[in-house]
Write an enzyme that holds these catalytic residues in place. Structure first.
Site, mmCIF file in Angstrom:
data_model
loop_
_atom_site.group_PDB
_atom_site.id
_atom_site.type_symbol
_atom_site.label_atom_id
_atom_site.label_comp_id
_atom_site.label_asym_id
_atom_site.label_seq_id
_atom_site.Cartn_x
_atom_site.Cartn_y
_atom_site.Cartn_z
ATOM 1 N N ASP A 8 0.874 -1.159 0.000
ATOM 2 C CA ASP A 8 0.000 0.000 0.000
ATOM 3 C C ASP A 8 0.926 1.228 0.000
ATOM 4 O O ASP A 8 2.090 1.113 0.369
ATOM 5 C CB ASP A 8 -0.872 -0.042 1.259
ATOM 6 C CG ASP A 8 -1.701 1.204 1.434
ATOM 7 O OD1 ASP A 8 -2.254 1.698 0.426
ATOM 8 O OD2 ASP A 8 -1.799 1.684 2.577
ATOM 9 N N ASP A 10 0.000 5.079 0.957
ATOM 10 C CA ASP A 10 -0.181 6.006 2.078
ATOM 11 C C ASP A 10 -0.296 5.260 3.400
ATOM 12 O O ASP A 10 -1.163 4.412 3.573
ATOM 13 C CB ASP A 10 -1.431 6.865 1.842
ATOM 14 C CG ASP A 10 -1.319 7.671 0.553
ATOM 15 O OD1 ASP A 10 -0.359 8.445 0.425
ATOM 16 O OD2 ASP A 10 -2.180 7.504 -0.335
HETATM 17 MG MG LIG Z 1 -2.928 3.191 3.480
#
Ligand SMILES: [Mg+2]
Ligand SMILES: [Zn+2]
Length: 174
Positions: A8, A10
């Site tokens: 992922d 962020d």
């Molecule tokens: Mg995230």
């Protein structure tokens, strides 16, 4: 078939800030380069899979996102790490059409599987939200890590919950 490390963005690669798209706001999280290097040495291909509903919401554009992604990938290259491809979902059901890529749906991971002939059962995802873990499970991964820096998560479908990225690559798992 190759194994993959899915990240992922962020909250895993960079410190989570709402609807981030500016290079100057992007701060790498401690341990991310070491984590990637560890899996690179184990011959994993590295992918980013990121929900970017800020595009559907009109907070920033595809062009803004691409610019930041290009910069981010170059920063990884400075650390001798190749990001094979950045997959993003620009959608949000309230602001655009339904899609099959927004996590927890597995679309981005399955696209990578198709494009790179990946061994999903031996691939890994690291996320900071349960929907990242679910996307991994929905794509057939058996090893999933939830990065929970603030120790706020009580339960997860993840294989492991870690408070530091270092705990993943140092196998310092409880
Ligand atoms: Mg995230
Ligand atoms: Zn989507």
């Amino acid at each position: 078939m190759r194994k993959a490390l899915f990240l992922d963005r962020d909250g895993v690669i960079n410190i989570e800030k709402d609807y981030l798209y500016k290079i100057e706001d992007f701060e790498f999280i401690d341990g991310i380069f070491e984590l990637c290097r560890h899996y690179k040495e184990l011959e994993y291909l590295i992918f980013v899979v990121t929900n970017q509903s800020g595009i559907a919401r009109g907070f920033y554009t595809e062009e803004d996102f691409d610019k930041l992604s290009n910069w981010m990938c170059k920063e990884f290259l400075k650390h001798d790490i190749k990001i094979e491809k950045v997959y993003h979902c620009p959608h949000h059901p309230d602001f655009s059409a339904q899609c099959s890529c927004r996590k927890p749906k597995p679309g981005m991971l399955l696209n990578a599987k198709g494009e790179f002939d990946l061994d999903m059962n031996n691939s890994i995802i690291v996320g900071d939200k349960e929907r990242d873990i679910e996307a991994g499970l929905n794509a057939g991964l058996s090893e999933t890590y939830l990065y929970d820096e603030l120790r706020s998560v009580k339960s997860s479908k993840a294989t492991n919950i870690v408070n530091k990225l270092e705990d993943i690559y140092s196998a310092n798992i409880k």
